[in-house]
Design an enzyme around this catalytic site. Structure first.
Site, mmCIF file in Angstrom:
data_model
loop_
_atom_site.group_PDB
_atom_site.id
_atom_site.type_symbol
_atom_site.label_atom_id
_atom_site.label_comp_id
_atom_site.label_asym_id
_atom_site.label_seq_id
_atom_site.Cartn_x
_atom_site.Cartn_y
_atom_site.Cartn_z
ATOM 1 C CE LYS A 183 57.937 48.301 42.289
ATOM 2 N NZ LYS A 183 56.947 47.351 42.811
ATOM 3 C CB CYS A 213 30.879 9.571 42.462
ATOM 4 S SG CYS A 213 30.152 11.173 42.912
ATOM 5 C CE LYS A 229 55.685 46.700 38.809
ATOM 6 N NZ LYS A 229 54.337 46.790 39.414
ATOM 7 C CE1 TYR A 245 61.845 50.363 50.735
ATOM 8 C CE2 TYR A 245 61.782 47.970 50.617
ATOM 9 C CZ TYR A 245 61.135 49.187 50.585
ATOM 10 O OH TYR A 245 59.780 49.239 50.424
ATOM 11 C CB CYS A 279 32.389 11.362 45.959
ATOM 12 S SG CYS A 279 33.415 12.106 44.668
ATOM 13 C CB CYS A 293 30.851 16.063 44.137
ATOM 14 S SG CYS A 293 30.145 14.409 44.333
ATOM 15 C CB CYS A 343 30.861 14.123 40.668
ATOM 16 S SG CYS A 343 32.434 13.663 41.449
ATOM 17 C CG ASP A 386 54.944 41.075 44.128
ATOM 18 O OD1 ASP A 386 54.304 42.088 44.468
ATOM 19 O OD2 ASP A 386 54.434 40.149 43.478
ATOM 20 C CD GLU A 406 67.602 50.077 47.286
ATOM 21 O OE1 GLU A 406 68.298 50.912 47.889
ATOM 22 O OE2 GLU A 406 66.372 49.950 47.450
#
Length: 672
Positions: free
Chosen positions: A115, A411, A314, A225, A432, A426, A408, A117, A113
């Site tokens: 696996k 700006c 895995k 499952y 900005c 900022c 920034c 996540d 099957e």
């Protein structure tokens, strides 16, 4: 309508709505407007109400949630939810196969099957009805999340057909499809909220929300499952047979499962999905291999931590090397500055990767990045690729170290970094450009003011031409129609539609206006809770941080952000202008006929979990009998209705203020 016609219409609507849910949530490709979807849903609801004999517990109308869970009850698993042993190599898998053969000989089969996540879940069914859903927890006990799991569209609340045991458990995995995850994460970023790292984290965070109605709005899915029942080997001889059976009962079983007669077939299955997994709409991180026969499983038994009859192979997270060309910095509407690595294009997990996230300044320092570095990029469970390391042997001599900017990039304002946060901001929100444009784009978005005739590109053009510099400028655009007509691609019809959409937005309710303001951490759900709790913008402006934090599901971080927002004069001035153009800044209470006035002039707060009523039902009872709900405990409170597992801080504060604490039964007696 004839009953047969009604049943046919209900069946058709159910099929269409389920299909549209799939397109919207799984594929992120809606083929119908929200308005048309809601019309179909309303029609189905009215038919089910008129003909209750045709109501299916798994109808789209029944998967909306609504129950509030203050604290999740801890439940001990009847059968422990053990972890699987992991392997990353063929050699270790061959060793597992040899251990099985020593006990069973050569006559056995494997079931392979995918696996998933996601988040492990255990469901209990009694007489075909879902009665309990519990998370894995520590393996011996977990949290009961039944109200939330009932909202998952692929989990049947009532089983189909027959042939199932009177009582059984079935194990599975709750997960989120990648397209849905990307869409929801974009919404979180637009709302100034921290995005989730991957679909698994989003699914896990969603299943533990206290408001099941909010869970219902998030597109979770679930594969089942493994079946557990007393005397299960008398019902089914093998795991393969049970999978086919539970499928016929209505459970969502992954179709990518294979019965293997040899270890060679197992290896073929593993090799196939190592590449094909990238074509799936959800994440997997390996393959699970189980001995098929239940009798042979019993013979093999368990270790203290895992079954001896199963193992997880895995896959290694795919990573590739490429060249770091440069690092750019994106400024969001909240002022957050996010570094992005610009890469030499490279193939990774089936897609071409040109950019990767660097998260923040700490990550740049940790990696010790230099210009033209050869970097390792990984996707794995992450949707957005990330740099995981630098190949120092390939570093180009005398290249400059990547320095996170002090000012920034948009700006030039000096960046700030708040204590306890990794992100730089900022503070120049009035000057900005990316912040200004981003805030206006958020304000006009579908889930906020939903201004038809305007899009993100329109906002950028209007800003560059000096026609809008803040949200309130949208409502004076009609005074500049002559200037609008001079702009490229702004025809008379499009200008008319845009101005009509702006005028129409004045009808949007207070929660949408509040969400549209773009307060950091205040998403759509939080905005609705704040609006319903404080009723008016003025009450919210003058509320203390403690009073805001007392609202259900709103903690100190959100409360602090809200009070900080309203402490700035520039925001108060903006709200004053928006008020003057008639935007909705209060909850419009609908006229309603009261059941009685027995609770008139009395104020209440409900806290905890109750035996006979949901908190929503108790609230409706109080309001229907003239009472008023408060959002926080103060001297204005008349009664605290206390249930099981109520918050200790509320209880302590109520006792300190000598506020009467009553039970669910006491409240019902007051109404008798």
């Amino acid at each position: 309508m004839q009953k047969s016609d009604v049943l046919q219409r209900i069946t058709t609507l159910t099929r269409e709505l389920n299909e549209h849910n799939y397109k919207y949530y799984v594929l992120a490709q809606p083929s119908i407007s929200d308005f048309d979807f809601d019309k179909k849903l309303a029609e189905l609801a009215s038919l089910e109400e008129a003909y209750p004999e045709f109501l299916d517990p798994d109808s789209p109308t029944q998967k909306v949630g609504g129950d509030i869970t203050k604290q999740f009850k801890t439940v001990r698993h009847k059968w422990p939810m053990l972890s699987l042993s992991n392997t990353y190599s063929e050699e270790e898998l061959r060793e597992f196969d040899e251990r099985v053969r020593k006990v069973l000989g050569d006559h056995f089969e494997y079931v392979c099957e995918l696996k998933f996540d996601g988040l492990s879940i255990s469901l209990t069914y009694e007489n075909g009805l879902l009665t309990r859903a519990v998370t894995r927890g520590d393996g011996s006990q977990g949290d009961e999340v039944t109200a939330n799991v009932r909202t998952i569209k692929s989990v049947p609340n009532r089983l189909k057909n027959d042939g199932y045991p009177a009582l059984f458990e079935i194990r599975g995995e709750v997960f989120m499809h990648q397209a849905a995850f990307e869409r929801l994460n974009r919404e979180r970023q637009e709302n100034g909220e921290i995005p989730y790292a991957n679909p698994r984290n989003f699914a896990a965070g969603t299943i533990k929300l206290q408001d099941s109605a909010e869970v219902a709005r998030r597109p979770l899915d679930c594969f089942l499952y493994f079946l557990y029942m007393d005397g299960r080997d008398r019902a089914f001889k093998t795991h393969w047979d049970s999978l086919n059976a539970v499928k016929s009962w209505g459970f969502h079983v992954c179709e990518h499962t294979k019965l293997c007669h040899t270890l060679a077939e197992v290896f073929q299955f593993i090799a196939y999905w190592e590449n094909e997994r990238y074509r799936l709409t959800y994440d997997i991180d390996g393959i699970v291999i189980k001995v098929n026969s239940y009798a042979q499983q019993d013979e093999l038994g368990f270790t203290a931590k895992s079954p001896r009859w199963a193992i997880a192979y895995k896959y290694k997270a795919e990573e590739v090397e490429t060249i770091l060309k440069s690092v750019s910095y994106q400024v969001g509407r909240t002022g957050a500055v996010t570094p992005v690595a610009n890469l030499e294009p490279v193939q990774l997990s089936g897609t071409t990767v040109k950019r990767a996230t660097l998260h923040n300044a700490n990550e740049i320092t940790r990696l010790d990045l230099h210009e033209l570095d050869t970097v390792s990029v990984e996707k794995g469970g992450e949707i957005i690729p990330k740099i995981i390391g630098v190949n120092m042997e390939k570093r180009v001599p005398e290249t400059s170290k990547i320095q996170y900017p002090t000012h920034c990039p948009a700006c030039g304002t000096l960046l700030i970094r708040k204590a306890g946060e990794a992100v730089h901001y900022c503070p120049n929100e009035l000057g900005c450009p990316p912040q200004i444009v981003g805030k206006i784009q958020h304000f006009i978005s579908r889930k906020a003011m939903d201004i038809e005739g305007m899009g993100n590109e329109t906002v950028e053009v209007l800003y560059k031409k000096g026609l809008i510099k803040q949200i309130s400028d949208l409502y004076s655009l009609k005074e500049h129609k002559d200037r609008l007509e001079q702009l490229e691609r702004f025809g008379e019809k499009s200008i008319q539609n845009m101005l009509h959409g702006i005028e129409k937005s004045k009808e949007k309710p207070f929660p949408k206006v509040l969400f549209g303001l773009g307060i950091r951490y205040v998403g759509e759900t939080i905005a609705r809770k704040l609006a319903n709790s404080f009723k008016t913008i003025d009450a919210l402006i003058h509320a203390t941080c403690e009073e805001i934090a007392a609202v259900e599901e709103i903690g100190e971080r959100i409360a602090s952000s809200v009070t900080e927002y309203f402490s700035k004069e520039i925001h108060l001035q903006q709200i004053a202008v928006l008020k003057s153009v008639a935007l909705q800044f209060s909850i419009v209470e609908e006229d309603r006929v009261l059941s009685s006035d027995k609770l008139a002039n009395k104020t209440f707060i409900i806290s905890g979990v109750f035996e006979n009523h949901s908190r929503e039902e108790l609230t409706q009872l109080i309001v229907a009998n003239g009472g008023k709900m408060l959002s926080s405990i103060s001297n204005k409170l008349n009664y605290l209705v206390a249930g099981d597992k109520m918050g200790p801080s509320k209880l302590t504060k109520a006792q300190k203020l000598n506020i009467p604490i009553i039970s669910e039964a006491d409240l019902i007696k007051m109404l008798a």
